[in-house]
Design an enzyme around this catalytic site. Structure first.
Site, mmCIF file in Angstrom:
data_model
loop_
_atom_site.group_PDB
_atom_site.id
_atom_site.type_symbol
_atom_site.label_atom_id
_atom_site.label_comp_id
_atom_site.label_asym_id
_atom_site.label_seq_id
_atom_site.Cartn_x
_atom_site.Cartn_y
_atom_site.Cartn_z
ATOM 1 N N CYS A 1 14.185 10.018 6.991
ATOM 2 C CA CYS A 1 14.304 9.747 8.644
ATOM 3 C C CYS A 1 15.766 9.656 8.845
ATOM 4 O O CYS A 1 15.936 9.892 10.141
ATOM 5 C CB CYS A 1 13.820 8.189 8.517
ATOM 6 S SG CYS A 1 12.360 7.903 7.727
ATOM 7 N N LYS B 1 0.978 -1.128 -0.054
ATOM 8 C CA LYS B 1 -0.010 -0.102 -0.145
ATOM 9 C C LYS B 1 0.821 1.133 0.014
ATOM 10 O O LYS B 1 1.460 1.488 0.976
ATOM 11 C CB LYS B 1 -0.820 -0.024 1.249
ATOM 12 C CG LYS B 1 -2.199 0.991 1.073
ATOM 13 C CD LYS B 1 -1.806 1.967 2.404
ATOM 14 C CE LYS B 1 -2.786 3.171 1.909
ATOM 15 N NZ LYS B 1 -2.057 4.406 1.540
HETATM 16 C C1 SIN Z 1 13.691 7.211 5.083
HETATM 17 O O1 SIN Z 1 13.982 8.315 5.041
HETATM 18 O O2 SIN Z 1 12.999 6.326 5.106
HETATM 19 C C2 SIN Z 1 14.839 5.992 4.280
HETATM 20 C C3 SIN Z 1 16.168 6.691 3.924
HETATM 21 C C4 SIN Z 1 17.191 6.020 3.322
HETATM 22 O O3 SIN Z 1 17.146 4.691 2.924
HETATM 23 O O4 SIN Z 1 18.478 6.175 3.389
#
Ligand code: SIN
Length: 485
Positions: free
Chosen positions: A291, A181
């Site tokens: 992230c 999803k």
């Molecule tokens: C993410 O921000 O969710 C992943 C970042 C990454 O794989 O470097």
């Protein structure tokens, strides 16, 4: 209008059981280009009905896919990998159009995403069991590894390609079937991947893509189903906690890649130019919507001004704009809400004594743009310090001692990535071991690769993606005890 070499890669239907279908509700989702606000196309929207059907089909497909040889699965995955690389230009155009990241960065994501498919195609052949020395001479003990079953993946808008391949590739390599999803803001990359998976010969029902405007309804259908044995989610900690609770009733395995709040720590013995290079790469990747982005710059007081001056000078060279333009290095944020959230944090910090040394006012390029912004005199009680910013904003906080730096770095429930700049090898070991994070970049601002384990501790989630560990989340260990020997 997207000018693709292969227009068939632009899909507007759901992909279920190897077929392109519309949702029963006849509702559609308008996919917008965040740089221009222009609609790219409308995509069919699924409800719990289509989700339930895709689960049934995945369960059905599991009976054969789960019994194929690892070699066969590896060959199909490699074929999929090659098709993705061959179609990189089109896939990057689609990604740029729906997500906004500059074209060069979009191409980087396509290769990064494909690297997980290549890696797990290879890993498929290394899912070994064990022979265990028995305590009884009449027994032989062994373990075999089997696919966990039907998997559901809920994926984010910030990496519309790579966060899908990072889940689908290990699932398929292990012999699982999967329903994805994707985020409703960025479904087109997911659908293009499905088109290429089908061309690569991945059988019907093994991979389905369910796009829907009602994420809660689809999420609930996936988590409530006893047929779904595992959920893999990348997204916010808030939503992750809801999904974990929803999975409890059917005792599903969960893998969670949740929010981060990465400290980027620079000691006075660091190579400042190297630290500035790493800071730019880590902070402004995907306009700060990552992230693992540096969220808080902790800089030793003796080099605070020197680092800040060089960081501001390097940041001024970044070019903000529509990522379809080759010169642009920072694209828009995903939507107007994202801009408002980021700006509110900057304003709150300013009102409480932080100084804006660069940026800080919404851009006149359009409602979704925010300029690279740097603030000094930030303190640990400000939202910018406590929360994940998810935008191109860099707060700088001074520290005096190593103890202070560690306390500030660990003062968060998020424990995904951290970055450490120092030339002192004893400090590198000491500090890295004491940091409460799943990933530590040492004199390095970009840490993501398919060969290393990606994942967090504390409230940043559980499980690891990529590397030799990544496939384990898709496997059950079965112990066989043979007696009467
Ligand atoms: C993410 O921000 O969710 C992943 C970042 C990454 O794989 O470097």
């Amino acid at each position: 209008m997207l000018r693709l070499n292969d227009p068939l890669l632009l899909k507007s239907q759901l992909f279920i059981n190897g077929e392109w279908v519309d949702g029963d509700s006849e509702k559609t989702i308008a996919v917008l280009n965040p740089a221009t606000g222009i609609e790219i196309c409308k995509v069919a929207s699924a409800t719990k009905k289509e989700t339930g059907y895709s689960i049934d089909c995945a369960q059905n497909a599991l009976q054969t896919w789960g019994k194929t040889t690892a070699k066969h699965r590896a060959e199909l995955l490699k074929h999929w990998y090659r098709l993705i690389v061959e179609n990189i230009d089109d896939l990057a155009l689609i990604l740029n159009a729906e997500q906004g990241k500059p074209l060069a960065e979009a191409k980087g994501e396509i290769l990064y995403g494909a690297s997980y498919i290549e890696w797990f195609a290879e890993e498929a052949k290394r899912i070994y069991g064990d022979i265990i020395p028995s305590t009884q001479s009449t027994q032989r003990l062994l373990t075999i590894k089997q696919p966990i079953g039907v998997v559901a993946a809920v994926t984010p808008w910030n990496f519309p390609n790579a966060m899908i391949t990072r889940k689908v590739a290990p699932a398929l390599a292990a012999g699982c079937t999967i329903i994805v999803k994707p985020a409703e803001a960025t479904p087109l990359s997911a659908l293009a991947l499905a088109e290429l998976a089908q061309r690569a010969g991945i059988p019907k029902g093994v991979l389905s893509i369910v796009v829907g405007e009602d994420s809660k309804e689809i999420g609930k259908a996936l988590t409530d189903s006893p047929q779904v044995r595992k959920l893999s989610f990348t997204g916010s900690t808030k939503v992750g906690k809801i999904l974990i609770k929803q999975c409890a009733d059917t005792v599903k395995k969960v893998s969670m890649e949740l929010g981060g709040n990465a400290p980027f720590i620079i000691f006075e013995d660091a190579d400042i130019d190297q630290a500035v290079k790493g800071a730019i790469a880590s902070k402004f990747r995907n306009a700060g919507q990552t992230c693992v982005c540096a969220n808080r710059f902790l800089v030793q007081s003796s080099i605070y001004q020197a680092f800040t001056d060089k960081f501001v000078a390097a940041t001024k060279k970044l070019i903000v704009g529509n990522g379809a333009d080759d010169k642009v290095t920072i694209g828009p944020l995903i939507n107007g809400n994202a801009v408002q959230n980021v700006h509110a944090m900057v304003k709150e910090a300013e009102q409480n004594g932080a100084k804006i040394v660069l940026g800080g006012t919404p851009s006149n390029l359009g409602p979704n743009f925010y300029p690279p912004t740097i603030l000094t005199d930030v303190t640990s009680d400000m939202h910018l310090f406590k929360e994940e910013i998810f935008g191109p904003v860099a707060p700088i906080i001074p520290f005096d001692t190593e103890e202070q730096a560690l306390e500030l770095a660990n003062a968060t429930e998020a424990g995904l990535a951290s970055y450490l700049y120092t030339q002192n090898y004893s400090r590198i070991w000491r500090f890295s071991e004491n940091l409460e994070n799943g990933i530590v970049g040492i004199n390095e601002g970009i840490i993501s690769t398919e060969v290393a384990p990606f994942g967090g501790i504390k409230q940043s989630g559980n499980g690891r993606e990529g590397s030799k560990y990544g496939i384990e989340d898709y496997i059950e260990i079965k112990y066989l005890c043979m007696g009467g020997i």
